[in-house]
Design a protein around this motif. Structure first.
Motif, PDB file in Angstrom:
ATOM      1  N   HIS A 108      20.795  19.848  22.882  1.00 16.04           N
ATOM      2  CA  HIS A 108      19.368  19.748  22.435  1.00 16.04           C
ATOM      3  C   HIS A 108      19.211  18.801  21.501  1.00 16.04           C
ATOM      4  CE1 HIS A 108      15.688  22.181  21.158  1.00 16.04           C
ATOM      5  NE2 HIS A 108      15.371  21.676  22.150  1.00 16.04           N
ATOM      6  N   GLU A 109      19.941  18.866  20.451  1.00 15.15           N
ATOM      7  CA  GLU A 109      19.532  17.916  19.265  1.00 15.15           C
ATOM      8  C   GLU A 109      19.914  16.556  19.682  1.00 15.15           C
ATOM      9  OE1 GLU A 109      21.743  18.103  14.936  1.00 15.15           O
ATOM     10  OE2 GLU A 109      22.973  17.356  16.476  1.00 15.15           O
ATOM     11  N   ASP A 110      20.717  16.230  20.629  1.00 12.53           N
ATOM     12  CA  ASP A 110      20.780  14.641  21.240  1.00 12.53           C
ATOM     13  C   ASP A 110      19.506  14.360  21.991  1.00 12.53           C
ATOM     14  OD1 ASP A 110      22.593  12.384  21.649  1.00 12.53           O
ATOM     15  OD2 ASP A 110      22.310  13.079  23.738  1.00 12.53           O
ATOM     16  N   TYR A 111      18.835  15.397  22.460  1.00  9.90           N
ATOM     17  CA  TYR A 111      17.565  14.990  23.273  1.00  9.90           C
ATOM     18  C   TYR A 111      16.550  14.720  22.404  1.00  9.90           C
ATOM     19  CZ  TYR A 111      13.158  15.578  25.472  1.00  9.90           C
ATOM     20  OH  TYR A 111      11.899  15.390  26.001  1.00  9.90           O
ATOM     21  N   HIS A 112      16.582  15.443  21.148  1.00 10.93           N
ATOM     22  CA  HIS A 112      15.483  15.047  20.188  1.00 10.93           C
ATOM     23  C   HIS A 112      15.823  13.771  19.489  1.00 10.93           C
ATOM     24  CE1 HIS A 112      13.577  19.313  19.521  1.00 10.93           C
ATOM     25  NE2 HIS A 112      13.957  19.244  20.685  1.00 10.93           N
ATOM     26  N   ARG A 113      16.811  13.395  19.381  1.00 15.58           N
ATOM     27  CA  ARG A 113      17.725  12.493  18.644  1.00 15.58           C
ATOM     28  C   ARG A 113      17.099  11.081  19.434  1.00 15.58           C
ATOM     29  NH1 ARG A 113      20.511   8.767  19.579  1.00 15.58           N
ATOM     30  NH2 ARG A 113      21.910   9.869  20.714  1.00 15.58           N
ATOM     31  N   GLN A 114      17.247  11.012  20.638  1.00 18.85           N
ATOM     32  CA  GLN A 114      16.826   9.985  21.495  1.00 18.85           C
ATOM     33  C   GLN A 114      15.275   9.976  21.583  1.00 18.85           C
ATOM     34  OE1 GLN A 114      18.568  10.420  25.454  1.00 18.85           O
ATOM     35  NE2 GLN A 114      20.123  11.267  24.565  1.00 18.85           N
ATOM     36  N   MET A 115      14.589  10.927  21.709  1.00 19.99           N
ATOM     37  CA  MET A 115      13.119  11.143  21.638  1.00 19.99           C
ATOM     38  C   MET A 115      12.453  10.139  20.474  1.00 19.99           C
ATOM     39  SD  MET A 115      10.430  14.177  22.085  1.00 19.99           S
ATOM     40  CE  MET A 115      11.006  15.235  20.656  1.00 19.99           C
ATOM     41  N   THR A 116      13.160  10.822  19.198  1.00 21.90           N
ATOM     42  CA  THR A 116      12.545  10.422  17.996  1.00 21.90           C
ATOM     43  C   THR A 116      13.167   8.904  17.935  1.00 21.90           C
ATOM     44  OG1 THR A 116      12.901  12.479  16.972  1.00 21.90           O
ATOM     45  CG2 THR A 116      12.658  10.328  15.445  1.00 21.90           C
ATOM     46  N   GLN A 117      14.165   8.482  18.149  1.00 16.36           N
ATOM     47  CA  GLN A 117      14.511   7.007  18.002  1.00 16.36           C
ATOM     48  C   GLN A 117      13.968   6.027  18.783  1.00 16.36           C
ATOM     49  OE1 GLN A 117      17.253   6.100  15.649  1.00 16.36           O
ATOM     50  NE2 GLN A 117      16.187   4.354  16.031  1.00 16.36           N
ATOM     51  N   THR A 118      13.688   6.434  20.140  1.00 17.20           N
ATOM     52  CA  THR A 118      12.595   5.529  20.922  1.00 17.20           C
ATOM     53  C   THR A 118      11.292   5.355  20.540  1.00 17.20           C
ATOM     54  OG1 THR A 118      13.617   6.694  22.966  1.00 17.20           O
ATOM     55  CG2 THR A 118      11.611   5.699  23.368  1.00 17.20           C
ATOM     56  N   ILE A 119      10.711   6.207  19.712  1.00 17.20           N
ATOM     57  CA  ILE A 119       9.468   6.104  18.769  1.00 17.20           C
ATOM     58  C   ILE A 119       9.871   5.255  17.682  1.00 17.20           C
ATOM     59  CG2 ILE A 119       7.846   6.924  17.372  1.00 17.20           C
ATOM     60  CD1 ILE A 119       8.135   9.662  18.989  1.00 17.20           C
ATOM     61  N   LEU A 120      10.966   5.355  16.876  1.00 18.81           N
ATOM     62  CA  LEU A 120      11.103   4.411  15.773  1.00 18.81           C
ATOM     63  C   LEU A 120      11.359   3.030  16.298  1.00 18.81           C
ATOM     64  CD1 LEU A 120      13.210   7.057  13.606  1.00 18.81           C
ATOM     65  CD2 LEU A 120      10.770   6.116  13.327  1.00 18.81           C
ATOM     66  N   ASP A 121      12.073   2.766  17.294  1.00 24.34           N
ATOM     67  CA  ASP A 121      12.500   1.519  17.795  1.00 24.34           C
ATOM     68  C   ASP A 121      11.238   0.804  18.168  1.00 24.34           C
ATOM     69  OD1 ASP A 121      15.040   2.119  17.695  1.00 24.34           O
ATOM     70  OD2 ASP A 121      15.467   2.514  19.763  1.00 24.34           O
ATOM     71  N   LYS A 122      10.158   1.317  18.390  1.00 24.84           N
ATOM     72  CA  LYS A 122       8.785   0.783  18.826  1.00 24.84           C
ATOM     73  C   LYS A 122       7.917   0.223  17.670  1.00 24.84           C
ATOM     74  CE  LYS A 122       8.849   2.164  23.638  1.00 24.84           C
ATOM     75  NZ  LYS A 122       9.068   0.795  24.438  1.00 24.84           N
ATOM     76  N   LEU A 123       8.249   0.854  16.597  1.00 23.96           N
ATOM     77  CA  LEU A 123       7.186   0.669  15.362  1.00 23.96           C
ATOM     78  C   LEU A 123       7.728  -0.156  14.378  1.00 23.96           C
ATOM     79  CD1 LEU A 123       6.390   4.494  14.559  1.00 23.96           C
ATOM     80  CD2 LEU A 123       5.109   2.769  15.776  1.00 23.96           C
ATOM     81  N   ASP A 124       6.806  -0.978  13.735  1.00 25.07           N
ATOM     82  CA  ASP A 124       7.310  -1.801  12.727  1.00 25.07           C
ATOM     83  C   ASP A 124       7.037  -0.945  11.323  1.00 25.07           C
ATOM     84  OD1 ASP A 124       4.781  -2.265  11.618  1.00 25.07           O
ATOM     85  OD2 ASP A 124       4.495  -3.949  13.184  1.00 25.07           O
ATOM     86  N   LYS A 125       7.560  -1.619  10.331  1.00 28.03           N
ATOM     87  CA  LYS A 125       7.512  -0.860   8.835  1.00 28.03           C
ATOM     88  C   LYS A 125       6.066  -0.600   8.491  1.00 28.03           C
ATOM     89  CE  LYS A 125      12.053  -1.963   7.056  1.00 28.03           C
ATOM     90  NZ  LYS A 125      12.756  -2.715   6.395  1.00 28.03           N
ATOM     91  N   LYS A 126       5.099  -1.122   8.959  1.00 27.54           N
ATOM     92  CA  LYS A 126       3.712  -1.113   8.390  1.00 27.54           C
ATOM     93  C   LYS A 126       3.092   0.124   9.276  1.00 27.54           C
ATOM     94  CE  LYS A 126       2.575  -4.974   9.563  1.00 27.54           C
ATOM     95  NZ  LYS A 126       2.266  -6.295   9.796  1.00 27.54           N
ATOM     96  N   GLU A 127       3.578   0.353  10.366  1.00 27.76           N
ATOM     97  CA  GLU A 127       3.167   1.251  11.243  1.00 27.76           C
ATOM     98  C   GLU A 127       3.641   2.790  11.146  1.00 27.76           C
ATOM     99  OE1 GLU A 127       2.424  -1.251  15.338  1.00 27.76           O
ATOM    100  OE2 GLU A 127       4.329  -0.695  14.996  1.00 27.76           O
ATOM    101  N   LEU A 128       4.901   2.821  10.518  1.00 29.10           N
ATOM    102  CA  LEU A 128       5.384   4.038  10.377  1.00 29.10           C
ATOM    103  C   LEU A 128       4.632   5.101   9.475  1.00 29.10           C
ATOM    104  CD1 LEU A 128       7.849   5.599  10.929  1.00 29.10           C
ATOM    105  CD2 LEU A 128       9.195   4.700   9.277  1.00 29.10           C
ATOM    106  N   PRO A 129       4.158   4.545   8.299  1.00 27.69           N
ATOM    107  CA  PRO A 129       3.184   5.323   7.350  1.00 27.69           C
ATOM    108  C   PRO A 129       1.807   6.030   8.128  1.00 27.69           C
ATOM    109  CG  PRO A 129       3.767   3.478   6.126  1.00 27.69           C
ATOM    110  CD  PRO A 129       4.142   3.373   7.790  1.00 27.69           C
ATOM    111  N   VAL A 130       1.481   5.227   9.051  1.00 23.29           N
ATOM    112  CA  VAL A 130       0.295   5.919   9.752  1.00 23.29           C
ATOM    113  C   VAL A 130       0.787   6.822  10.775  1.00 23.29           C
ATOM    114  CG1 VAL A 130      -1.542   5.020  11.510  1.00 23.29           C
ATOM    115  CG2 VAL A 130      -0.876   3.476   9.652  1.00 23.29           C
ATOM    116  N   LEU A 131       1.851   6.658  11.381  1.00 25.04           N
ATOM    117  CA  LEU A 131       2.327   7.779  12.278  1.00 25.04           C
ATOM    118  C   LEU A 131       2.759   8.960  11.415  1.00 25.04           C
ATOM    119  CD1 LEU A 131       3.233   8.896  15.044  1.00 25.04           C
ATOM    120  CD2 LEU A 131       5.545   7.646  14.648  1.00 25.04           C
TER     121      LEU A 131
END
Length: 151
Positions: A108-131
């Protein structure tokens, strides 16, 4: 502003439903076909380590100890969880994941890690604070709404 409201509302409702459905499809594999999504979330709440008492797990999941007991009976029967009474106070019941439960937890933890990492991979450093600000606002809404509903 009305267009933004409609778009955000649509996306939030759709995401909440999709996350619940897709998570179930992703985590309930052949190996874990005897578990439900709710079971996985109870396993997640128990966590790794020496165990937790039933009251703290129920509080974490925002359910009654009675509801948790029903879920726990099922998980004990399926050999994902074991329980034992406190030596200091026999009324207190501790639950702990078995090796089978730990395996489900990591799945279950691995599924959450994959989901979160997919989002992080699509954001640049300026977008992260907005998210982060957006997710905090959503979390605050759910916490506030949950508190309003309690008796």
């Amino acid at each position: 502003m009305e267009d933004a409201y409609m778009t955000i509302n649509h996306v939030l409702v759709k995401l909440i439903n999709e996350i619940w459905e897709l998570e179930e499809k992703a985590i309930i594999t052949d190996e874990f076909k005897d578990l439900t999504n709710n079971d996985m979330h109870v396993i997640e709440a128990i966590g790794l380590g020496e165990g937790k008492n039933m009251s703290s797990i129920a509080r974490q999941l925002n359910i009654t100890v009675g509801s948790l007991t029903t879920a726990m009976n099922s998980l004990v029967n399926k050999k994902y969880v074991e329980r034992h009474r406190s030596e200091e106070d026999r009324r207190v019941v501790f639950v702990k994941l078995t090796s089978k439960g730990i395996k489900a937890y990591h799945h279950h933890e691995d599924y959450h890690r994959q989901m979160t990492q997919t989002i992080l991979d699509k954001l640049d450093k300026k977008e992260l604070p907005v998210l982060m600000k957006t997710l905090d606002a959503l979390s605050d809404f759910f916490a506030g709404y949950s508190e309003k509903k309690e008796p």
